[in-house]
Write a protein that holds these residues in place. Structure first.
Motif, PDB file in Angstrom:
ATOM      1  N   ILE A  37       0.829  -1.208   0.000  1.00 44.53           N
ATOM      2  CA  ILE A  37       0.000   0.000   0.000  1.00 44.53           C
ATOM      3  C   ILE A  37       0.864   1.259   0.000  1.00 44.53           C
ATOM      4  N   ASN A  38       1.913   1.273   0.814  1.00 43.80           N
ATOM      5  CA  ASN A  38       2.788   2.445   0.857  1.00 43.80           C
ATOM      6  C   ASN A  38       3.531   2.658  -0.457  1.00 43.80           C
ATOM      7  N   VAL A  39       4.008   1.596  -1.076  1.00 42.52           N
ATOM      8  CA  VAL A  39       4.693   1.731  -2.363  1.00 42.52           C
ATOM      9  C   VAL A  39       3.727   2.263  -3.420  1.00 42.52           C
ATOM     10  N   MET A  40       2.505   1.773  -3.416  1.00 43.50           N
ATOM     11  CA  MET A  40       1.521   2.246  -4.394  1.00 43.50           C
ATOM     12  C   MET A  40       1.179   3.722  -4.174  1.00 43.50           C
ATOM     13  N   ILE A  41       1.035   4.134  -2.931  1.00 42.36           N
ATOM     14  CA  ILE A  41       0.751   5.543  -2.641  1.00 42.36           C
ATOM     15  C   ILE A  41       1.911   6.429  -3.074  1.00 42.36           C
ATOM     16  N   ILE A  42       3.128   6.008  -2.768  1.00 39.01           N
ATOM     17  CA  ILE A  42       4.311   6.788  -3.148  1.00 39.01           C
ATOM     18  C   ILE A  42       4.429   6.884  -4.666  1.00 39.01           C
ATOM     19  N   LEU A  43       4.214   5.768  -5.374  1.00 43.62           N
ATOM     20  CA  LEU A  43       4.286   5.799  -6.834  1.00 43.62           C
ATOM     21  C   LEU A  43       3.217   6.708  -7.428  1.00 43.62           C
ATOM     22  N   ASN A  44       2.014   6.664  -6.885  1.00 46.80           N
ATOM     23  CA  ASN A  44       0.952   7.549  -7.370  1.00 46.80           C
ATOM     24  C   ASN A  44       1.271   9.012  -7.103  1.00 46.80           C
ATOM     25  N   TYR A  45       1.855   9.287  -5.960  1.00 48.08           N
ATOM     26  CA  TYR A  45       2.178  10.667  -5.607  1.00 48.08           C
ATOM     27  C   TYR A  45       3.335  11.203  -6.454  1.00 48.08           C
ATOM     28  N   VAL A  46       4.361  10.387  -6.664  1.00 52.88           N
ATOM     29  CA  VAL A  46       5.554  10.837  -7.377  1.00 52.88           C
ATOM     30  C   VAL A  46       5.359  10.810  -8.891  1.00 52.88           C
ATOM     31  N   PHE A  47       4.780   9.741  -9.425  1.00 50.74           N
ATOM     32  CA  PHE A  47       4.711   9.564 -10.874  1.00 50.74           C
ATOM     33  C   PHE A  47       3.314   9.764 -11.460  1.00 50.74           C
ATOM     34  N   GLY A  48       2.373  10.178 -10.685  1.00 54.55           N
ATOM     35  CA  GLY A  48       1.014  10.315 -11.209  1.00 54.55           C
ATOM     36  C   GLY A  48       0.333   8.960 -11.226  1.00 54.55           C
ATOM     37  N   ASP A  49       0.085   8.426 -12.408  1.00 50.14           N
ATOM     38  CA  ASP A  49      -0.524   7.101 -12.548  1.00 50.14           C
ATOM     39  C   ASP A  49       0.342   6.260 -13.475  1.00 50.14           C
ATOM     40  N   PRO A  50       1.401   5.605 -12.935  1.00 52.82           N
ATOM     41  CA  PRO A  50       2.299   4.837 -13.803  1.00 52.82           C
ATOM     42  C   PRO A  50       1.647   3.547 -14.310  1.00 52.82           C
ATOM     43  N   ASP A  51       2.321   2.908 -15.248  1.00 57.08           N
ATOM     44  CA  ASP A  51       1.831   1.645 -15.811  1.00 57.08           C
ATOM     45  C   ASP A  51       1.861   0.545 -14.749  1.00 57.08           C
ATOM     46  N   LEU A  52       1.140  -0.530 -15.039  1.00 56.19           N
ATOM     47  CA  LEU A  52       1.047  -1.654 -14.100  1.00 56.19           C
ATOM     48  C   LEU A  52       2.408  -2.287 -13.841  1.00 56.19           C
ATOM     49  N   TRP A  53       3.263  -2.380 -14.842  1.00 57.57           N
ATOM     50  CA  TRP A  53       4.565  -3.026 -14.663  1.00 57.57           C
ATOM     51  C   TRP A  53       5.432  -2.243 -13.671  1.00 57.57           C
ATOM     52  N   VAL A  54       5.251  -0.934 -13.586  1.00 58.10           N
ATOM     53  CA  VAL A  54       6.017  -0.126 -12.629  1.00 58.10           C
ATOM     54  C   VAL A  54       5.612  -0.514 -11.199  1.00 58.10           C
ATOM     55  N   TYR A  55       4.325  -0.696 -10.969  1.00 55.95           N
ATOM     56  CA  TYR A  55       3.859  -1.139  -9.659  1.00 55.95           C
ATOM     57  C   TYR A  55       4.433  -2.510  -9.308  1.00 55.95           C
ATOM     58  N   ILE A  56       4.361  -3.431 -10.244  1.00 51.74           N
ATOM     59  CA  ILE A  56       4.815  -4.803  -9.996  1.00 51.74           C
ATOM     60  C   ILE A  56       6.307  -4.833  -9.689  1.00 51.74           C
ATOM     61  N   VAL A  57       7.105  -4.127 -10.486  1.00 54.20           N
ATOM     62  CA  VAL A  57       8.557  -4.106 -10.269  1.00 54.20           C
ATOM     63  C   VAL A  57       8.891  -3.421  -8.947  1.00 54.20           C
ATOM     64  N   ALA A  58       8.256  -2.299  -8.674  1.00 56.34           N
ATOM     65  CA  ALA A  58       8.559  -1.562  -7.440  1.00 56.34           C
ATOM     66  C   ALA A  58       8.196  -2.374  -6.193  1.00 56.34           C
ATOM     67  N   VAL A  59       7.041  -3.011  -6.207  1.00 59.35           N
ATOM     68  CA  VAL A  59       6.631  -3.829  -5.066  1.00 59.35           C
ATOM     69  C   VAL A  59       7.546  -5.043  -4.929  1.00 59.35           C
ATOM     70  N   GLY A  60       7.908  -5.658  -6.034  1.00 60.45           N
ATOM     71  CA  GLY A  60       8.817  -6.815  -5.996  1.00 60.45           C
ATOM     72  C   GLY A  60      10.186  -6.454  -5.442  1.00 60.45           C
ATOM     73  N   VAL A  61      10.742  -5.350  -5.905  1.00 57.43           N
ATOM     74  CA  VAL A  61      12.060  -4.917  -5.426  1.00 57.43           C
ATOM     75  C   VAL A  61      11.993  -4.540  -3.945  1.00 57.43           C
ATOM     76  N   ALA A  62      10.958  -3.818  -3.555  1.00 56.62           N
ATOM     77  CA  ALA A  62      10.821  -3.433  -2.141  1.00 56.62           C
ATOM     78  C   ALA A  62      10.689  -4.660  -1.247  1.00 56.62           C
ATOM     79  N   ASN A  63       9.926  -5.655  -1.689  1.00 56.71           N
ATOM     80  CA  ASN A  63       9.781  -6.882  -0.890  1.00 56.71           C
ATOM     81  C   ASN A  63      11.092  -7.636  -0.772  1.00 56.71           C
ATOM     82  N   VAL A  64      11.839  -7.731  -1.850  1.00 57.85           N
ATOM     83  CA  VAL A  64      13.124  -8.447  -1.801  1.00 57.85           C
ATOM     84  C   VAL A  64      14.116  -7.714  -0.899  1.00 57.85           C
ATOM     85  N   LEU A  65      14.163  -6.391  -0.999  1.00 59.86           N
ATOM     86  CA  LEU A  65      15.102  -5.631  -0.180  1.00 59.86           C
ATOM     87  C   LEU A  65      14.746  -5.645   1.303  1.00 59.86           C
ATOM     88  N   LEU A  66      13.457  -5.630   1.603  1.00 59.45           N
ATOM     89  CA  LEU A  66      13.032  -5.560   3.001  1.00 59.45           C
ATOM     90  C   LEU A  66      12.684  -6.917   3.607  1.00 59.45           C
TER      91      LEU A  66
END
Length: 123
Positions: free
Chosen positions: A69-98
């Motif tokens: 939820i936080n990654v999606m809110i941040i992406l919406n705030y920073v990039f407007g409404d990015p493509d679905l693949w941006v959400y998937i990659v960002a959530v995947g990378v954040a999960n792996v790192l954390l």
């Protein structure tokens, strides 16, 4: 360390706030989520019952949902409404790192919440 919040952040024993809950550091990926059976300082049993830490999966799930939820809110705030693949990659990378942090702190939070081990300043 008298504060329970500071002891949770440092992953210390809930009874004495001095002994480490985990035998290895967070940087080590060997035995990353293995919890000491007994506190190295006061000797309290850190596994109150067999398979106690299976309940930490619920805490880990809640942390993962909050992360998504936080990654999606941040992406919406920073990039407007990015493509679905941006959400998937960002959530995947954040999960792996954390992942190491979420694995450990889900067990720490579960032990402090459901472990029935109370702080004793005399120990």
């Amino acid at each position: 360390m008298k504060s329970s919040g500071a002891a949770m952040l440092a992953a210390k024993c809930p009874k004495c706030h001095k002994g480490n809950l985990f035998p290895v550091s967070l940087i080590s990926f060997r035995k990353l989520s293995t919890v000491n059976h007994n506190c190295p300082h006061c000797g309290v049993v850190l596994e109150p019952e067999p398979d106690f830490y299976y309940g930490a999966m619920y805490v880990s799930y809640a942390l993962s949902v909050a992360l998504v939820i936080n990654v999606m809110i941040i992406l919406n705030y920073v990039f407007g409404d990015p493509d679905l693949w941006v959400y998937i990659v960002a959530v995947g990378v954040a999960n792996v790192l954390l992942l190491p942090i979420m694995l450990r702190y889900s067990k720490v939070l579960y032990l402090y919440a459901a472990g029935k081990i109370k702080y004793d300043p005399k120990v």
